[in-house]
Scaffold this motif. Sequence first.
Motif, PDB file in Angstrom:
ATOM      1  N   VAL A 189      39.827  82.914 160.541  1.00  0.00           N
ATOM      2  CA  VAL A 189      40.663  82.656 159.379  1.00  0.00           C
ATOM      3  C   VAL A 189      40.436  83.834 158.438  1.00  0.00           C
ATOM      4  O   VAL A 189      39.383  83.948 157.817  1.00  0.00           O
ATOM      5  CB  VAL A 189      40.275  81.336 158.691  1.00  0.00           C
ATOM      6  CG1 VAL A 189      41.209  81.040 157.538  1.00  0.00           C
ATOM      7  CG2 VAL A 189      40.290  80.203 159.698  1.00  0.00           C
ATOM      8  N   SER A 220      41.607  84.651 155.605  1.00  0.00           N
ATOM      9  CA  SER A 220      41.504  84.407 154.164  1.00  0.00           C
ATOM     10  C   SER A 220      40.182  83.729 153.803  1.00  0.00           C
ATOM     11  O   SER A 220      39.850  83.611 152.638  1.00  0.00           O
ATOM     12  CB  SER A 220      42.676  83.539 153.707  1.00  0.00           C
ATOM     13  OG  SER A 220      42.651  82.301 154.396  1.00  0.00           O
ATOM     14  N   LEU A 251      40.410  93.534 146.633  1.00  0.00           N
ATOM     15  CA  LEU A 251      40.259  92.760 147.856  1.00  0.00           C
ATOM     16  C   LEU A 251      39.763  91.362 147.549  1.00  0.00           C
ATOM     17  O   LEU A 251      40.091  90.408 148.213  1.00  0.00           O
ATOM     18  CB  LEU A 251      39.284  93.453 148.795  1.00  0.00           C
ATOM     19  CG  LEU A 251      39.863  94.659 149.512  1.00  0.00           C
ATOM     20  CD1 LEU A 251      38.793  95.341 150.291  1.00  0.00           C
ATOM     21  CD2 LEU A 251      41.006  94.237 150.399  1.00  0.00           C
ATOM     22  N   GLU A 252      38.964  91.284 146.513  1.00  0.00           N
ATOM     23  CA  GLU A 252      38.405  89.988 146.184  1.00  0.00           C
ATOM     24  C   GLU A 252      38.601  89.737 144.697  1.00  0.00           C
ATOM     25  O   GLU A 252      38.447  90.643 143.884  1.00  0.00           O
ATOM     26  CB  GLU A 252      36.908  89.966 146.495  1.00  0.00           C
ATOM     27  CG  GLU A 252      36.584  89.218 147.735  1.00  0.00           C
ATOM     28  CD  GLU A 252      35.118  89.331 148.048  1.00  0.00           C
ATOM     29  OE1 GLU A 252      34.457  88.299 148.112  1.00  0.00           O
ATOM     30  OE2 GLU A 252      34.630  90.462 148.206  1.00  0.00           O
ATOM     31  N   ILE A 305      40.327  75.532 156.233  1.00  0.00           N
ATOM     32  CA  ILE A 305      40.608  76.240 157.487  1.00  0.00           C
ATOM     33  C   ILE A 305      42.069  76.027 157.893  1.00  0.00           C
ATOM     34  O   ILE A 305      42.765  76.962 158.283  1.00  0.00           O
ATOM     35  CB  ILE A 305      39.664  75.737 158.614  1.00  0.00           C
ATOM     36  CG1 ILE A 305      38.210  76.112 158.314  1.00  0.00           C
ATOM     37  CG2 ILE A 305      40.085  76.301 159.967  1.00  0.00           C
ATOM     38  CD1 ILE A 305      37.903  77.580 158.324  1.00  0.00           C
ATOM     39  N   GLY A 333      44.160  78.136 155.794  1.00  0.00           N
ATOM     40  CA  GLY A 333      44.025  79.559 156.100  1.00  0.00           C
ATOM     41  C   GLY A 333      44.695  79.951 157.396  1.00  0.00           C
ATOM     42  O   GLY A 333      45.328  80.994 157.475  1.00  0.00           O
ATOM     43  N   ASN A 334      44.559  79.148 158.428  1.00  0.00           N
ATOM     44  CA  ASN A 334      45.118  79.491 159.728  1.00  0.00           C
ATOM     45  C   ASN A 334      45.124  78.249 160.619  1.00  0.00           C
ATOM     46  O   ASN A 334      44.113  77.917 161.229  1.00  0.00           O
ATOM     47  CB  ASN A 334      44.285  80.612 160.367  1.00  0.00           C
ATOM     48  CG  ASN A 334      44.829  81.047 161.718  1.00  0.00           C
ATOM     49  OD1 ASN A 334      45.772  80.462 162.246  1.00  0.00           O
ATOM     50  ND2 ASN A 334      44.232  82.084 162.269  1.00  0.00           N
ATOM     51  N   ASP A 363      38.166 107.326 144.517  1.00  0.00           N
ATOM     52  CA  ASP A 363      37.120 107.606 145.489  1.00  0.00           C
ATOM     53  C   ASP A 363      35.751 107.748 144.840  1.00  0.00           C
ATOM     54  O   ASP A 363      34.745 107.376 145.405  1.00  0.00           O
ATOM     55  CB  ASP A 363      37.461 108.873 146.240  1.00  0.00           C
ATOM     56  CG  ASP A 363      38.939 108.934 146.529  1.00  0.00           C
ATOM     57  OD1 ASP A 363      39.492 110.013 146.490  1.00  0.00           O
ATOM     58  OD2 ASP A 363      39.525 107.853 146.761  1.00  0.00           O
ATOM     59  N   GLY A 380      34.318 103.791 143.424  1.00  0.00           N
ATOM     60  CA  GLY A 380      33.704 103.153 144.574  1.00  0.00           C
ATOM     61  C   GLY A 380      32.945 101.863 144.322  1.00  0.00           C
ATOM     62  O   GLY A 380      32.415 101.280 145.236  1.00  0.00           O
ATOM     63  N   ALA A 386      35.730  97.274 145.509  1.00  0.00           N
ATOM     64  CA  ALA A 386      36.551  97.703 146.623  1.00  0.00           C
ATOM     65  C   ALA A 386      38.010  97.618 146.251  1.00  0.00           C
ATOM     66  O   ALA A 386      38.496  96.582 145.825  1.00  0.00           O
ATOM     67  CB  ALA A 386      36.271  96.832 147.833  1.00  0.00           C
ATOM     68  N   SER A 419      42.180 101.563 148.798  1.00  0.00           N
ATOM     69  CA  SER A 419      41.793 102.682 149.635  1.00  0.00           C
ATOM     70  C   SER A 419      40.336 102.566 150.056  1.00  0.00           C
ATOM     71  O   SER A 419      39.987 102.849 151.187  1.00  0.00           O
ATOM     72  CB  SER A 419      42.015 103.986 148.880  1.00  0.00           C
ATOM     73  OG  SER A 419      41.356 103.940 147.639  1.00  0.00           O
ATOM     74  N   ALA A 420      39.520 102.080 149.138  1.00  0.00           N
ATOM     75  CA  ALA A 420      38.099 101.991 149.456  1.00  0.00           C
ATOM     76  C   ALA A 420      37.870 101.073 150.640  1.00  0.00           C
ATOM     77  O   ALA A 420      36.946 101.263 151.407  1.00  0.00           O
ATOM     78  CB  ALA A 420      37.323 101.480 148.255  1.00  0.00           C
ATOM     79  N   ALA A 447      40.319  99.817 153.095  1.00  0.00           N
ATOM     80  CA  ALA A 447      41.078 100.239 154.262  1.00  0.00           C
ATOM     81  C   ALA A 447      40.313 100.258 155.565  1.00  0.00           C
ATOM     82  O   ALA A 447      40.267 101.280 156.236  1.00  0.00           O
ATOM     83  CB  ALA A 447      41.655 101.625 153.994  1.00  0.00           C
ATOM     84  N   PRO A 448      39.630  99.170 155.944  1.00  0.00           N
ATOM     85  CA  PRO A 448      38.853  99.242 157.167  1.00  0.00           C
ATOM     86  C   PRO A 448      39.749  99.514 158.361  1.00  0.00           C
ATOM     87  O   PRO A 448      39.406 100.306 159.229  1.00  0.00           O
ATOM     88  CB  PRO A 448      38.199  97.875 157.296  1.00  0.00           C
ATOM     89  CG  PRO A 448      38.814  97.007 156.268  1.00  0.00           C
ATOM     90  CD  PRO A 448      39.724  97.819 155.424  1.00  0.00           C
ATOM     91  N   GLN A 449      40.921  98.902 158.389  1.00  0.00           N
ATOM     92  CA  GLN A 449      41.809  99.175 159.510  1.00  0.00           C
ATOM     93  C   GLN A 449      42.477 100.521 159.318  1.00  0.00           C
ATOM     94  O   GLN A 449      42.548 101.313 160.217  1.00  0.00           O
ATOM     95  CB  GLN A 449      42.886  98.088 159.619  1.00  0.00           C
ATOM     96  CG  GLN A 449      42.368  96.842 160.293  1.00  0.00           C
ATOM     97  CD  GLN A 449      42.219  95.706 159.309  1.00  0.00           C
ATOM     98  OE1 GLN A 449      42.322  95.907 158.094  1.00  0.00           O
ATOM     99  NE2 GLN A 449      41.987  94.524 159.798  1.00  0.00           N
ATOM    100  N   GLY A 450      42.954 100.740 158.077  1.00  0.00           N
ATOM    101  CA  GLY A 450      43.714 101.969 157.819  1.00  0.00           C
ATOM    102  C   GLY A 450      42.865 103.195 158.063  1.00  0.00           C
ATOM    103  O   GLY A 450      43.206 104.052 158.871  1.00  0.00           O
TER     104      GLY A 450
END
Lengths: 510, 384
Positions: A350, A352, B23-24, B238, B241-242, B366, B369, B372, B375-376, B378-381
């Motif tokens: 999940v 989120s 992000l949070e 849960i 969320g999904n 940058d 820092g 987050a 850009s900071a 961007a774990p996938q990016g």
Amino acid sequence: MTGESTRSSVEARGVSKAFGGVAALDAVDFEVRWSEVHALVGENGAGKTTLCNILAGIYRADAGQVIVDGAERDFRSPAHAIDAGIGMVHQHFRLVEPMTVAENIHLGWPETPGVVSQRALNERTEQFMVEMGLRVDPTAKIWQLSVGEQQRVEILRVLARGARVLILDEPTAVLTAKEAEELFAVVRDLAAGGLSVIFITHKLREVLAVSDRLTVLRHGIREITRPTEGATASEIARLMTGEERVLNVEHRVVTGDPALELRGVSALNDRGITALHDVDLTVRSGEILGIAGVSGNGQTELAEVICALRGLESGAITVDGADITSMSVRAVTDIGVGHIPEDRIGMGMVLSAPVKDNAVLHSYWTEQFSQGLNLNRQSVIDFAKKLVETARVQTRSVFATAGQLSGGNQQRLVARREALAADRLLVAAHPTRGLDVNAAQEVRSTILDKRDSGCAVLLISDDLDEVLLMSDRIAVIYEGRIMGVFEAAEADREHIGLLMGGHSITEAVA
Amino acid sequence: MTPLASIASAVLSVTPWRLERRLEVDAKRAALTRIGGAVGAMVVVGILLLLTGRNAFLIFWQALDAIFGRQRGIEGVALRAIPILMTALGVALSLRMKVWNIGSDGQFLMGALAAVGVGIHMDGPGWLVLILMAAAATLAGAAWILVPALARAYWDVNEIITTLLLNFVALQLVTWSALGFWRDKAAAVIQSTREVPFTLPGIPGANSVTIALLVPLAIAAVLWWVFRSTSIGYEIDIIGGNPRAAGFAGIAVRRRILIVMLFTGAIAGLGGMLQLSAPGAQAMNAGFSAQFGLSGFIVAALAGAAFWGVIGGGLFIASMFYAGIVLQTKGLSVYIIFAIYGVILTGIALGEIAARYRVVRRDAADESGATAGESAAAPQGAGS
């Protein structure tokens, strides 16, 4: 190969970029020439995508220059980059699903006429496709297309905007083997037509198959740029990982009572079509049974029926002799069946929710965490911390949401969680798909440790190398039928390949 | 990006700063930016009032004095808050599961109607009748969402339409009861039901506020505990969320959706009984619910389905409505008051969005820092 021209199309000189104080790229030089396919190779986090995002105007470099066709450029947005002829096709497509191919290609394109009939739009698209030598039905809606076709639409979209340098970010990650072959041909054609193609990948086979030259990045530093001709997979792998890591797997012949047994199992897929035909399979404790097959031949359904996520049409499944055919998901989990699902993000976590909640997704109801109604927060947190540590998941804290983890870390988390839940049987569906070499080795070690501790493992993978490397026995699946089962020692790659393609045993032997 | 964030980002694009998504969002910041949004909106309101030649300071003073200056004001706010809090808590519960119950007005009305039915037909000790009224209201609220809940849980029918439309059916039933089957024939002019002869006991020292005020507080406390410390709350989060992951974890998703939706209806229905059992409000007419469900929905949405936030937000909106009524009696036009409501709610909504973004200098992200940002992280990016 075609790379005769040596004039460079796009060049990065001493490009650096840091995120949150962490260097993603450190003074990288990177040069691509016209008429070449240039493979950009590296593990997850090596900086491949960051470098290309700078070339495509998505990020700006902290230091260094970007030179396009001999002139220094400072891109402030992707629009600037595309004006300069640099276009990127991202891993996740940006298409409008309910609209047609022609509409998607014309969407937001300055050259789209203000008023235009559907027919004219289709004709324009058709004509453009002929020019480019890339075909997709212009009238088809995006959702009707296969992933490979959708990717072709993305490429056409970028080319339509005048891209002369095409960046493909891990283009084969979402493709079947056949679609990947088709993409390679497309890429070669485009390069032959004078374009530059930057091909981001971490699959060595692809590098060798498609590129003229290659550049290896490791931890944000360029390791090498060289012609692909003469390069070997092991050499590239060594440069990518910094060390040569080969997993030594000892195959075993295990006898004894079966842990998992399927007898005459048939099941339907989501569309109501029979996906498994009368499947018989046995996995013994302490062995890995690998399922070899091309994706979409019933592997998804096979994993789901065993884990009680999908009902059976007929047949029976037993674990340690106990019939689990009509058990609930929870009951099956409770007897010690773990499941690394194929769709990690869609099913296994999940995004989120915090990491700690994801850590107990498959065990929160057990006594360790729940006493009656009460879910013990502290024990959940402690467990999650330990899981994150042992699985080497990189996260700021267990309270960060799972969506903030990188793909590799999400996968490590799910793999370790399920390995812990699996006492008797681990069903691992494509457990290393999308992972770089090191992360894949870690997940494989986790699975091997499970086997060595006496757990039965059903390994489903469309990567035949992986199946051959890991499995003690190998079963081949084709169109929902088991075509044959082999001991690892007697498994013949070519023979298995033929069975995966639907040739029967007698044909294969003949 | 939300449309508002896109506009803000377009405006900023000509400056050296830019918007960056967090992000949070920690709860404290989220609360502070909402309060900041409300305060900012009141400043805007004040300027507009001054520009139209009104004494904004006097108006604000009158509003604050009306609420906090006397006991009647505080009690007036509390009375208005109870129905809003009850519907808001029901909606907030459903939002945790990403279910949108737009029908709390209808459930509220049906709860009150069931309470009237019990109250005017039963004899017995007051406490017993009141308990039975509460039970009937709870069941009626749940019953009113039963069909949408079954349809959503088992046939994936979108609950927004079904719950919304049932509001109108409930309103017609209430009107019918007031004009027809339970009409108070003694009062020839006013069209309302007969009066229930029981009221809840008052809070010591209060003139009109009853122990009904304690009910939403208790429900908020229970819900907060359920989501903090129980496996049920975990499962609901849960599912929200999904749902596929919930199925993977062996959670009976459909049954959970059904049960949680019934609970949201039950809470709204009980709210109807609480409203009915206040002194002076013991009969129903077509205007019984002053769109409490809608107000409750706004509160729940602005509070981000956080239960204590719902309590704070509900009390704030009730104060706003109460001040509005007082200001009307002081000669401020009702249209101006509605406009003020709108500006303030928009301010809070902007505050809610503001909590999710931060403004940074271009290319300076940058160095900072610390938190987050887009850009900071961007774990996938940035990943590969």
